[in-house]
Design a protein around this motif. Structure first.
Motif, PDB file in Angstrom:
ATOM      1  N   GLU A 240      26.579  23.219   8.550  1.00  0.00           N
ATOM      2  CA  GLU A 240      26.759  22.764   7.241  1.00  0.00           C
ATOM      3  C   GLU A 240      27.767  21.600   6.854  1.00  0.00           C
ATOM      4  N   GLY A 241      28.730  21.974   7.459  1.00  0.00           N
ATOM      5  CA  GLY A 241      30.203  20.916   7.543  1.00  0.00           C
ATOM      6  C   GLY A 241      29.808  19.430   7.784  1.00  0.00           C
ATOM      7  N   LYS A 242      29.011  19.703   9.131  1.00  0.00           N
ATOM      8  CA  LYS A 242      28.837  18.288   9.872  1.00  0.00           C
ATOM      9  C   LYS A 242      27.749  17.697   9.052  1.00  0.00           C
ATOM     10  N   TYR A 243      26.850  18.446   8.472  1.00  0.00           N
ATOM     11  CA  TYR A 243      25.674  17.719   7.327  1.00  0.00           C
ATOM     12  C   TYR A 243      26.046  16.973   6.234  1.00  0.00           C
ATOM     13  N   GLN A 244      27.240  17.959   5.647  1.00  0.00           N
ATOM     14  CA  GLN A 244      27.846  17.395   4.358  1.00  0.00           C
ATOM     15  C   GLN A 244      28.585  16.005   4.678  1.00  0.00           C
ATOM     16  N   THR A 245      29.162  16.014   5.724  1.00  0.00           N
ATOM     17  CA  THR A 245      30.127  14.834   6.176  1.00  0.00           C
ATOM     18  C   THR A 245      28.955  13.682   6.495  1.00  0.00           C
ATOM     19  N   SER A 246      28.121  13.948   6.980  1.00  0.00           N
ATOM     20  CA  SER A 246      26.957  12.953   6.964  1.00  0.00           C
ATOM     21  C   SER A 246      26.332  12.594   5.748  1.00  0.00           C
ATOM     22  N   LEU A 247      26.175  13.499   4.709  1.00  0.00           N
ATOM     23  CA  LEU A 247      25.785  13.109   3.407  1.00  0.00           C
ATOM     24  C   LEU A 247      26.623  12.017   2.899  1.00  0.00           C
ATOM     25  N   ASN A 248      28.231  12.564   2.875  1.00  0.00           N
ATOM     26  CA  ASN A 248      29.169  11.519   2.386  1.00  0.00           C
ATOM     27  C   ASN A 248      29.112  10.224   2.998  1.00  0.00           C
ATOM     28  N   ASP A 249      28.908  10.236   4.272  1.00  0.00           N
ATOM     29  CA  ASP A 249      28.800   8.784   4.710  1.00  0.00           C
ATOM     30  C   ASP A 249      27.659   8.080   4.206  1.00  0.00           C
ATOM     31  N   THR A 250      26.390   8.522   4.064  1.00  0.00           N
ATOM     32  CA  THR A 250      25.187   7.997   3.327  1.00  0.00           C
ATOM     33  C   THR A 250      25.578   7.563   2.058  1.00  0.00           C
ATOM     34  N   TYR A 251      26.040   8.405   1.260  1.00  0.00           N
ATOM     35  CA  TYR A 251      26.564   8.103  -0.164  1.00  0.00           C
ATOM     36  C   TYR A 251      27.579   6.840  -0.159  1.00  0.00           C
ATOM     37  N   LYS A 282      30.898   2.112 -11.980  1.00  0.00           N
ATOM     38  CA  LYS A 282      30.644   3.785 -12.119  1.00  0.00           C
ATOM     39  C   LYS A 282      29.689   4.307 -11.212  1.00  0.00           C
ATOM     40  N   LEU A 283      28.506   3.473 -10.951  1.00  0.00           N
ATOM     41  CA  LEU A 283      27.397   4.146 -10.050  1.00  0.00           C
ATOM     42  C   LEU A 283      28.206   4.351  -8.640  1.00  0.00           C
ATOM     43  N   GLY A 284      28.791   3.314  -8.335  1.00  0.00           N
ATOM     44  CA  GLY A 284      29.521   3.443  -6.759  1.00  0.00           C
ATOM     45  C   GLY A 284      30.399   4.394  -6.825  1.00  0.00           C
ATOM     46  N   ALA A 285      31.194   4.754  -7.808  1.00  0.00           N
ATOM     47  CA  ALA A 285      32.224   5.617  -7.928  1.00  0.00           C
ATOM     48  C   ALA A 285      31.603   7.285  -7.854  1.00  0.00           C
ATOM     49  N   GLU A 286      30.541   7.267  -8.695  1.00  0.00           N
ATOM     50  CA  GLU A 286      29.838   8.634  -8.551  1.00  0.00           C
ATOM     51  C   GLU A 286      29.412   8.887  -7.227  1.00  0.00           C
ATOM     52  N   LEU A 287      28.963   8.006  -6.594  1.00  0.00           N
ATOM     53  CA  LEU A 287      28.207   8.199  -5.312  1.00  0.00           C
ATOM     54  C   LEU A 287      29.281   8.632  -4.290  1.00  0.00           C
ATOM     55  N   SER A 288      30.350   8.064  -4.318  1.00  0.00           N
ATOM     56  CA  SER A 288      31.464   8.131  -3.323  1.00  0.00           C
ATOM     57  C   SER A 288      32.619   9.020  -3.888  1.00  0.00           C
ATOM     58  N   SER A 289      32.479   9.991  -4.528  1.00  0.00           N
ATOM     59  CA  SER A 289      33.631  10.727  -5.281  1.00  0.00           C
ATOM     60  C   SER A 289      34.480  11.403  -4.119  1.00  0.00           C
ATOM     61  N   SER A 290      34.502  12.596  -4.061  1.00  0.00           N
ATOM     62  CA  SER A 290      35.672  13.233  -3.185  1.00  0.00           C
ATOM     63  C   SER A 290      34.737  13.615  -2.115  1.00  0.00           C
ATOM     64  N   LYS A 291      35.814  13.886  -1.070  1.00  0.00           N
ATOM     65  CA  LYS A 291      34.895  14.252   0.304  1.00  0.00           C
ATOM     66  C   LYS A 291      34.285  15.444   0.168  1.00  0.00           C
ATOM     67  N   GLY A 292      34.822  16.297  -0.593  1.00  0.00           N
ATOM     68  CA  GLY A 292      33.928  17.740  -0.929  1.00  0.00           C
ATOM     69  C   GLY A 292      32.741  17.697  -1.243  1.00  0.00           C
ATOM     70  N   MET A 294      29.211  16.924  -4.044  1.00  0.00           N
ATOM     71  CA  MET A 294      28.775  17.268  -5.433  1.00  0.00           C
ATOM     72  C   MET A 294      28.910  18.983  -5.200  1.00  0.00           C
ATOM     73  N   PHE A 295      28.789  19.628  -4.138  1.00  0.00           N
ATOM     74  CA  PHE A 295      28.526  20.975  -4.129  1.00  0.00           C
ATOM     75  C   PHE A 295      29.729  21.685  -3.674  1.00  0.00           C
ATOM     76  N   GLY A 296      30.489  21.163  -3.177  1.00  0.00           N
ATOM     77  CA  GLY A 296      31.707  22.003  -2.644  1.00  0.00           C
ATOM     78  C   GLY A 296      32.660  21.434  -1.680  1.00  0.00           C
ATOM     79  N   ASN A 297      33.697  21.824  -0.973  1.00  0.00           N
ATOM     80  CA  ASN A 297      34.444  21.128  -0.166  1.00  0.00           C
ATOM     81  C   ASN A 297      34.432  21.836   1.176  1.00  0.00           C
ATOM     82  N   THR A 298      33.928  21.173   2.063  1.00  0.00           N
ATOM     83  CA  THR A 298      33.713  21.804   3.403  1.00  0.00           C
ATOM     84  C   THR A 298      34.866  21.510   4.501  1.00  0.00           C
TER      85      THR A 298
END
Length: 298
Positions: A240-251, A282-292, A294-298
């Protein structure tokens, strides 16, 4: 044909379709909207009840378990029996109780004790303990339910859901994951489903499914329940950590490239957007928020 020209049965069918596509945390808003179209609450509730049941089960709706301080997941794995109308009975293995759940009010009642299976409970309980530890470390307000399979011995089901609703900033998201651990075949099979809705002056949705298939080393299966459960959750955590990292890259890519391609060259202001600074919007900022994310910190 527009919905205005439909008969009542066709409107109910359309309402069911709308409900099943409801973004995270917005099903009540959708239900209120279709109520204005149907204008017959009795007919509406009866007609959309099957869709509400399907939605609640598939979306891992959560509910406060009577007499406890935790929530449980409403899902097919948790369902015990239907009682007619909008109520069904579900089991909460964590408290060893079952309860009635109302698919319309989303409330639980009539809690009853249930007897856990003596053979499967030690490993199920060990999985639950390790899963809850993982949950508290990586998910904000996440909920987990762990079941011994109804159909097969040595098979266990882990379900996790985490919701983030931020209507003030026009976005909502839901993370769902489900894993079947088969100790007879030494395998983990599962999936992660993510839904994100951003709707400030528009309607942007992200819906993804990531499948997981892992082999369990023999040493994991032959260890004690506590040690085995800990190693299994570590494998899931890594995946799940690897998958969330890929999602962050997508954002990040969506903010920098995708939305640039979707926007008109000149917006209503008649001034060009500086796309090199898109993350400042604003939209870009929301989509690229923190590394963690929207759902948590991996």
């Amino acid at each position: 044909m527009s919905i205005v020209g439909m008969n009542n049965a066709e409107r109910i069918e359309a309402a069911c379709s709308f409900l099943l596509q409801s973004p995270p945390g917005e099903i009540n808003d959708v239900l209120n909207d279709v109520r204005n179209i149907i204008s017959d609450d009795d007919s509406l509730h009866e007609g959309v009840l099957p869709a509400l049941k399907e939605y609640n089960l598939s979306q891992f709706m959560t509910v406060d378990v009577p007499g406890t301080q935790h929530q449980s997941i409403i899902s097919e794995a948790a369902r015990v029996a239907a009682t007619g109308g909008g109520q069904e009975r579900f089991v909460d293995p964590r408290s060893k109780t079952s309860f009635l759940f109302d698919h319309l009010s989303l409330e639980a009642s009539d809690s009853e004790p249930v007897e856990a299976d003596a053979d499967s409970e030690p490993f199920r309980a060990a999985l639950e303990k390790s899963t809850l530890t993982y949950l508290s470390a990586h998910f904000h307000d996440g909920v987990a339910s762990i079941f011994a399979s109804k159909d097969r011995t040595n098979q266990y089901i882990i379900q996790v859901v985490a919701n983030k609703y931020n209507p003030a900033n026009y976005w909502a998201g839901r993370w769902r994951s489900e894993y079947t651990i088969d100790l007879s075949e030494n395998t983990i099979h599962g999936k992660v489903l993510v839904n994100v809705h951003y709707y400030e002056q528009g309607n942007v949705q992200l819906s993804t499914t990531h499948t997981v298939s892992l082999a369990l080393p023999a040493a994991v299966v032959t260890s004690s329940p506590a040690a085995s459960a800990s190693k299994i959750i570590a494998l899931i955590e890594d995946e799940e950590g690897k998958y969330q990292t890929s999602l962050n890259d997508t954002y990040q890519e969506m903010g920098e490239k995708t939305f640039k391609g979707l926007r008109r060259a000149l917006p209503l202001t008649r001034q060009k957007i500086d796309w090199d600074k898109v993350l400042g919007y604003k939209l870009g900022a929301e989509l690229s928020s923190s590394k963690g994310g929207m759902f948590g910190n991996t």
